[in-house]
Structure formats: structure tokens, C-alpha cells
Design a protein around this motif. Structure first.
Motif, PDB file in Angstrom:
ATOM      1  N   ILE A  87       0.865  -1.176   0.000  1.00 58.84           N
ATOM      2  CA  ILE A  87       0.000   0.000   0.000  1.00 58.84           C
ATOM      3  C   ILE A  87       0.908   1.234   0.000  1.00 58.84           C
ATOM      4  O   ILE A  87       0.884   2.039  -0.909  1.00 58.84           O
ATOM      5  N   ALA A  88       1.722   1.354   1.027  1.00 66.53           N
ATOM      6  CA  ALA A  88       2.755   2.393   1.096  1.00 66.53           C
ATOM      7  C   ALA A  88       3.870   1.846   1.968  1.00 66.53           C
ATOM      8  O   ALA A  88       3.636   1.513   3.134  1.00 66.53           O
ATOM      9  N   THR A  89       5.075   1.737   1.417  1.00 64.26           N
ATOM     10  CA  THR A  89       6.167   1.116   2.156  1.00 64.26           C
ATOM     11  C   THR A  89       7.506   1.788   1.886  1.00 64.26           C
ATOM     12  O   THR A  89       7.739   2.369   0.829  1.00 64.26           O
ATOM     13  N   HIS A  90       8.377   1.652   2.872  1.00 68.61           N
ATOM     14  CA  HIS A  90       9.791   2.029   2.773  1.00 68.61           C
ATOM     15  C   HIS A  90      10.545   0.758   3.157  1.00 68.61           C
ATOM     16  O   HIS A  90      10.935   0.578   4.302  1.00 68.61           O
ATOM     17  N   ARG A  91      10.726  -0.139   2.188  1.00 75.24           N
ATOM     18  CA  ARG A  91      11.090  -1.504   2.543  1.00 75.24           C
ATOM     19  C   ARG A  91      11.851  -2.190   1.424  1.00 75.24           C
ATOM     20  O   ARG A  91      11.575  -1.986   0.251  1.00 75.24           O
ATOM     21  N   ASP A  92      12.820  -3.026   1.801  1.00 80.09           N
ATOM     22  CA  ASP A  92      13.559  -3.853   0.860  1.00 80.09           C
ATOM     23  C   ASP A  92      13.796  -5.207   1.513  1.00 80.09           C
ATOM     24  O   ASP A  92      14.511  -5.296   2.516  1.00 80.09           O
ATOM     25  N   ASN A  93      13.190  -6.238   0.959  1.00 78.97           N
ATOM     26  CA  ASN A  93      13.279  -7.577   1.549  1.00 78.97           C
ATOM     27  C   ASN A  93      12.818  -7.542   2.998  1.00 78.97           C
ATOM     28  O   ASN A  93      11.705  -7.119   3.278  1.00 78.97           O
ATOM     29  N   ASP A  94      13.655  -7.928   3.943  1.00 84.02           N
ATOM     30  CA  ASP A  94      13.243  -7.988   5.349  1.00 84.02           C
ATOM     31  C   ASP A  94      13.715  -6.790   6.156  1.00 84.02           C
ATOM     32  O   ASP A  94      13.902  -6.882   7.375  1.00 84.02           O
ATOM     33  N   ASN A  95      13.899  -5.679   5.503  1.00 82.19           N
ATOM     34  CA  ASN A  95      14.257  -4.443   6.190  1.00 82.19           C
ATOM     35  C   ASN A  95      13.294  -3.341   5.779  1.00 82.19           C
ATOM     36  O   ASN A  95      13.091  -3.105   4.579  1.00 82.19           O
ATOM     37  N   GLY A  96      12.701  -2.681   6.769  1.00 86.23           N
ATOM     38  CA  GLY A  96      11.854  -1.549   6.445  1.00 86.23           C
ATOM     39  C   GLY A  96      10.519  -1.576   7.159  1.00 86.23           C
ATOM     40  O   GLY A  96      10.322  -2.297   8.132  1.00 86.23           O
ATOM     41  N   TRP A  97       9.576  -0.783   6.629  1.00 85.98           N
ATOM     42  CA  TRP A  97       8.307  -0.598   7.322  1.00 85.98           C
ATOM     43  C   TRP A  97       7.232  -0.176   6.325  1.00 85.98           C
ATOM     44  O   TRP A  97       7.524   0.254   5.210  1.00 85.98           O
ATOM     45  N   GLY A  98       5.998  -0.306   6.738  1.00 88.92           N
ATOM     46  CA  GLY A  98       4.887   0.153   5.916  1.00 88.92           C
ATOM     47  C   GLY A  98       3.671  -0.741   6.022  1.00 88.92           C
ATOM     48  O   GLY A  98       3.639  -1.701   6.797  1.00 88.92           O
ATOM     49  N   PHE A  99       2.649  -0.407   5.236  1.00 90.37           N
ATOM     50  CA  PHE A  99       1.424  -1.196   5.173  1.00 90.37           C
ATOM     51  C   PHE A  99       1.540  -2.207   4.049  1.00 90.37           C
ATOM     52  O   PHE A  99       1.876  -1.856   2.916  1.00 90.37           O
ATOM     53  N   THR A 100       1.242  -3.442   4.348  1.00 89.08           N
ATOM     54  CA  THR A 100       1.254  -4.472   3.313  1.00 89.08           C
ATOM     55  C   THR A 100      -0.046  -5.263   3.353  1.00 89.08           C
ATOM     56  O   THR A 100      -0.654  -5.444   4.398  1.00 89.08           O
ATOM     57  N   HIS A 101      -0.435  -5.708   2.165  1.00 88.21           N
ATOM     58  CA  HIS A 101      -1.601  -6.568   2.016  1.00 88.21           C
ATOM     59  C   HIS A 101      -1.111  -8.002   1.941  1.00 88.21           C
ATOM     60  O   HIS A 101      -0.168  -8.319   1.210  1.00 88.21           O
ATOM     61  N   ASN A 102      -1.729  -8.883   2.715  1.00 89.05           N
ATOM     62  CA  ASN A 102      -1.366 -10.288   2.721  1.00 89.05           C
ATOM     63  C   ASN A 102      -2.447 -11.097   2.010  1.00 89.05           C
ATOM     64  O   ASN A 102      -3.328 -10.540   1.364  1.00 89.05           O
ATOM     65  N   ASN A 103      -2.403 -12.399   2.118  1.00 86.33           N
ATOM     66  CA  ASN A 103      -3.382 -13.248   1.449  1.00 86.33           C
ATOM     67  C   ASN A 103      -4.799 -12.869   1.846  1.00 86.33           C
ATOM     68  O   ASN A 103      -5.081 -12.539   2.996  1.00 86.33           O
TER      69      ASN A 103
END
Length: 222
Positions: A87-103
Motif C-alpha cells: 500500500i505504502a512502504t519504505h522496505r527492501d526484503n526484510d528491512n523496512g516498514w509500511g502497510f502491506t496486504h497479505n493473502n
């Protein structure tokens, strides 16, 4: 306590999503501008699958902080079975933060520093409706707020800080070096990033301001 970036996403055209806080203007790449937003305002339609996204650059102001908040108004066009779509992220692989949509129709607020996480349990949203979503991270845990109400508590509690990563904060796209970009079609507007943990009263204020079609003061502190 600092408002690091505030992107209303109310431009009708052009290549710039202005940060009215002043320092992190976004580069518009194919996003559809001037769509209907909250209470008659404007919004962007983004979908990384079609190259429709906003690149706001590296938000170095929050690197190493022990607290952070992210606020956004969003409406899903469709919900796929993809995992960790942005949705909106500041993230690369397993580093970072933000909103994510899952299954399914689950969303999370994620804070990750390598293998150590301080992310929330999932909450559920539906398509076609506007929601105010706020993610609040404070030292060792994250919380997710939807429409001014606490929607998800932490599922992992760890004492970490905001990671220092040299990747941009993106709206509509989630960079994964190992598996490519991840995305979901949606509309977004009124995006704010803070270098501190919003209080429940501040989250409620942002929700009330948005749903009434009002604006914050010129001080841009909230």
C-alpha cells in the motif's frame, strides 16, 4: 516530534506529488491523478503492476528512530491472493516498514530490521470503501488503527529501531530484491509520515479531519 512528510496527492496532473511538509517531493510514474478521494477530495490511483506508483525518495529523517507513524487514506480496487503487496512502504526484503496486504483481504503494519520484527497481527478490509489506516511503532511493538479504532495489536514484540535502508518510500509498490516488486491496485491520498508514535487521540483526530473533508493547520505539525 516531527511530521517528516505529508503528501495530499491532490494534484490533477504533472510529474510531482508535492510534499507540503517540504522536503520529500514524490516522482509520479504513471499514477492516475485527479481521481475522487475522501469526501470529494482528490486521490491517486496506483498499481505497481502497470508501473503506476509514486517514488518519494529515501526518508533518511526516520533512520535509527525508536518510533514512527504512517497515516494514509486508501480504497482497494481489488484484492488478490498475493503476499506482502504494497500500500505504502519504505522496505527492501526484510528491512523496512509500511502497510502491506497479505493473502485474502488482510493488511498489516510491518516494522522489520533484518530477521527481527515488530509487526502487527492482520486486520481485514473490503474493496470499494475508503478507510483511514494508521500504523504506529513505538520501540518494541507496532499497532494498526482503522477508522480511528485499534484494529490489530502486535504479533511480535522486539526492541528494534527503524532500519537505515537506501531504498525509496513508495506508494503503490514494494521493492523486493529477491523476488521483484509487489503491488495491489488502489486509490490513496492524505499520506503522512511522522518520526514519533501518534497517540490514540492524534490518530482519531486524523480520521475525523479526513472523513469531514477538512485540512490541518498551516503549521503542518499533525
Amino acid at each position: 516530534m516531527v511530521l517528516v512528510g505529508y503528501w495530499p496527492l491532490d494534484e490533477e496532473s504533472g510529474n510531482t506529488a508535492y510534499d507540503v511538509r517540504g522536503n520529500n517531493n514524490g516522482n509520479v510514474s504513471g499514477a492516475i491523478q485527479g481521481e475522487t478521494g475522501v469526501v470529494g477530495g482528490s486521490s491517486y490511483h496506483v498499481n505497481g503492476d502497470d508501473g503506476k506508483l509514486v517514488d518519494c525518495g529515501v526518508l533518511a529523517e526516520v533512520h535509527g528512530s525508536d518510533s514512527l507513524s504512517l497515516s494514509v487514506w486508501t480504497k482497494f480496487e481489488s484484492i488478490s491472493s498475493g503476499f506482502n503487496s504494497s500500500i505504502a512502504t519504505h522496505r527492501d526484503n526484510d528491512n523496512g516498514w509500511g502497510f502491506t496486504h497479505n493473502n485474502g483481504n488482510e493488511i498489516r503494519f510491518r516494522m522489520e530490521n533484518g530477521a527481527t520484527h515488530a509487526s502487527t497481527n492482520p486486520a481485514t478490509l473490503s474493496t470499494g470503501n475508503w478507510y483511514h489506516i494508521a500504523g504506529v511503532f513505538n520501540r518494541d511493538r507496532s499497532r494498526l488503527w482503522i477508522d480511528g479504532k485499534l484494529a490489530a495489536e502486535p504479533n511480535q514484540i522486539n526492541n528494534i529501531s527503524v532500519p537505515s535502508i537506501d531504498v525509496p518510500f513508495k506508494i503503490g509498490n514494494n521493492e523486493y530484491t529477491n523476488s521483484g516488486s509487489r503491488y495491489i491496485p488502489l486509490n490513496a491520498c492524505e499520506i503522512r509520515v511522522y518520526d514519533h508514535a501518534l497517540t490514540p487521540q492524534e490518530v482519531q483526530y486524523l480520521y475525523q479531519v479526513g472523513k469531514r473533508g477538512l485540512h490541518t493547520s498551516d503549521s503542518r505539525t499533525l
